[in-house]
Design an enzyme around this catalytic site. Sequence first.
Site, PDB file in Angstrom:
ATOM      1  N   TYR A  90      11.603  -6.021   1.800  1.00 41.33           N
ATOM      2  CA  TYR A  90      10.573  -5.106   1.708  1.00 41.33           C
ATOM      3  C   TYR A  90      10.993  -3.682   1.949  1.00 41.33           C
ATOM      4  O   TYR A  90      10.029  -2.818   2.436  1.00 41.33           O
ATOM      5  CB  TYR A  90       9.564  -5.518   2.794  1.00 41.33           C
ATOM      6  CG  TYR A  90       8.590  -6.621   2.493  1.00 41.33           C
ATOM      7  CD1 TYR A  90       7.899  -6.554   1.429  1.00 41.33           C
ATOM      8  CD2 TYR A  90       8.471  -7.850   3.355  1.00 41.33           C
ATOM      9  CE1 TYR A  90       6.907  -7.678   1.002  1.00 41.33           C
ATOM     10  CE2 TYR A  90       7.646  -8.641   2.969  1.00 41.33           C
ATOM     11  CZ  TYR A  90       6.877  -8.712   1.944  1.00 41.33           C
ATOM     12  OH  TYR A  90       5.956  -9.567   1.548  1.00 41.33           O
ATOM     13  N   LYS A  96       3.229 -17.391   2.339  1.00 41.74           N
ATOM     14  CA  LYS A  96       3.736 -16.711   3.595  1.00 41.74           C
ATOM     15  C   LYS A  96       3.733 -17.608   4.803  1.00 41.74           C
ATOM     16  O   LYS A  96       2.901 -18.686   4.746  1.00 41.74           O
ATOM     17  CB  LYS A  96       2.871 -15.372   3.542  1.00 41.74           C
ATOM     18  CG  LYS A  96       3.303 -14.264   2.465  1.00 41.74           C
ATOM     19  CD  LYS A  96       2.675 -13.078   2.620  1.00 41.74           C
ATOM     20  CE  LYS A  96       2.889 -11.980   1.552  1.00 41.74           C
ATOM     21  NZ  LYS A  96       2.400 -10.792   1.773  1.00 41.74           N
ATOM     22  N   HIS A 122       2.678 -13.620  -1.730  1.00 38.92           N
ATOM     23  CA  HIS A 122       3.365 -12.419  -2.497  1.00 38.92           C
ATOM     24  C   HIS A 122       3.332 -12.779  -4.003  1.00 38.92           C
ATOM     25  O   HIS A 122       3.737 -13.815  -4.400  1.00 38.92           O
ATOM     26  CB  HIS A 122       4.635 -12.037  -1.642  1.00 38.92           C
ATOM     27  CG  HIS A 122       5.254 -10.831  -2.542  1.00 38.92           C
ATOM     28  ND1 HIS A 122       5.135  -9.596  -2.568  1.00 38.92           N
ATOM     29  CD2 HIS A 122       6.539 -11.126  -3.384  1.00 38.92           C
ATOM     30  CE1 HIS A 122       5.824  -8.984  -3.459  1.00 38.92           C
ATOM     31  NE2 HIS A 122       6.643  -9.983  -4.070  1.00 38.92           N
ATOM     32  N   ASN A 170      -1.556 -12.444   4.307  1.00 40.25           N
ATOM     33  CA  ASN A 170      -2.483 -12.662   3.202  1.00 40.25           C
ATOM     34  C   ASN A 170      -1.924 -13.661   2.392  1.00 40.25           C
ATOM     35  O   ASN A 170      -2.168 -13.522   0.887  1.00 40.25           O
ATOM     36  CB  ASN A 170      -2.643 -11.262   2.468  1.00 40.25           C
ATOM     37  CG  ASN A 170      -1.361 -10.591   1.774  1.00 40.25           C
ATOM     38  OD1 ASN A 170      -0.323 -11.145   2.138  1.00 40.25           O
ATOM     39  ND2 ASN A 170      -1.345  -9.547   1.077  1.00 40.25           N
ATOM     40  N   GLU A 183      13.596  -9.363  -6.849  1.00 39.97           N
ATOM     41  CA  GLU A 183      13.154 -10.540  -5.897  1.00 39.97           C
ATOM     42  C   GLU A 183      13.709 -11.803  -6.136  1.00 39.97           C
ATOM     43  O   GLU A 183      13.906 -12.511  -5.366  1.00 39.97           O
ATOM     44  CB  GLU A 183      11.505 -10.245  -5.775  1.00 39.97           C
ATOM     45  CG  GLU A 183      11.243  -8.693  -5.329  1.00 39.97           C
ATOM     46  CD  GLU A 183       9.338  -8.709  -5.413  1.00 39.97           C
ATOM     47  OE1 GLU A 183       8.986  -9.711  -5.734  1.00 39.97           O
ATOM     48  OE2 GLU A 183       9.170  -7.460  -5.201  1.00 39.97           O
TER      49      GLU A 183
HETATM   50  P1  CMP Z   1       2.794  -8.132  -0.321  1.00 40.39           P
HETATM   51  O1  CMP Z   1       2.274  -8.064  -1.650  1.00 40.39           O
HETATM   52  O2  CMP Z   1       3.721  -9.221   0.019  1.00 40.39           O
HETATM   53  O3  CMP Z   1       3.516  -6.820  -0.162  1.00 40.39           O
HETATM   54  C1  CMP Z   1       3.657  -5.948   1.088  1.00 40.39           C
HETATM   55  C2  CMP Z   1       2.691  -6.338   2.125  1.00 40.39           C
HETATM   56  O4  CMP Z   1       2.434  -5.589   3.273  1.00 40.39           O
HETATM   57  C3  CMP Z   1       1.347  -6.675   1.489  1.00 40.39           C
HETATM   58  O5  CMP Z   1       1.528  -7.772   0.731  1.00 40.39           O
HETATM   59  C4  CMP Z   1       0.494  -6.746   2.609  1.00 40.39           C
HETATM   60  O6  CMP Z   1       0.617  -8.348   3.095  1.00 40.39           O
HETATM   61  C5  CMP Z   1       1.173  -5.946   3.731  1.00 40.39           C
HETATM   62  N1  CMP Z   1       0.364  -4.818   4.120  1.00 40.39           N
HETATM   63  C6  CMP Z   1      -0.060  -4.582   5.370  1.00 40.39           C
HETATM   64  N2  CMP Z   1      -0.956  -3.642   5.333  1.00 40.39           N
HETATM   65  C7  CMP Z   1      -1.001  -2.798   4.027  1.00 40.39           C
HETATM   66  C8  CMP Z   1      -1.668  -2.009   3.267  1.00 40.39           C
HETATM   67  N3  CMP Z   1      -2.364  -1.159   4.092  1.00 40.39           N
HETATM   68  N4  CMP Z   1      -1.336  -1.766   2.003  1.00 40.39           N
HETATM   69  C9  CMP Z   1      -0.609  -2.578   1.423  1.00 40.39           C
HETATM   70  N5  CMP Z   1       0.182  -3.778   1.872  1.00 40.39           N
HETATM   71  C10 CMP Z   1      -0.023  -3.979   3.198  1.00 40.39           C
END
Ligand code: CMP
Length: 139
Positions: free
Chosen positions: A51, A11, A117, A114, A128
């Site tokens: 998403y 990311k 993914h 974070n 995906e």
């Molecule tokens: P990802 O696994 O890419 O999938 C969706 C993303 O939404 C997740 O990683 C997080 O970076 C983001 N996100 C932000 N807030 C939340 C939350 N409360 N729960 C889950 N995903 C979140």
Amino acid sequence: MKNNRTFTMIKPDALENGHAGAILAHIEKAGFKIVAMKLKKLTAEAAKKFYKIHEERPFFNDLINYITSGPIIAAILEKENAVSDFRALIGNTNPQEAEDGTIRKIYAKSIDANAIHGSDSDENALIESNFHFSNGEII
Ligand code: CMP
């Protein structure tokens, strides 16, 4: 997707902070083989599609703004039990709760930014992967 492949996206925060190379090395050291990879910047339209499953969540707008804020690296990875082994390698979605040694624990700062993914099922790994790659782009 056969259960030996998963999809990942490094990311924008990880690229911005210069961690892309270290994260790819971490992935390879864990036994994953890269079978497709590209650097790209998602448009808002593409990000909303990717998403879509989260479109009703309160964090959706922030997620779209963040994921389109800089380039990402999209890749398809191969290993036995790829989806579950990769989820274990990257750790909890929230880096504060991620286990020591996981990619998110080492490289991520927040649940929004974070670092990486990983697909959560074989079915989503296929969806995906097809979103980002055509057949000719996968080894
Ligand atoms: P990802 O696994 O890419 O999938 C969706 C993303 O939404 C997740 O990683 C997080 O970076 C983001 N996100 C932000 N807030 C939340 C939350 N409360 N729960 C889950 N995903 C979140």
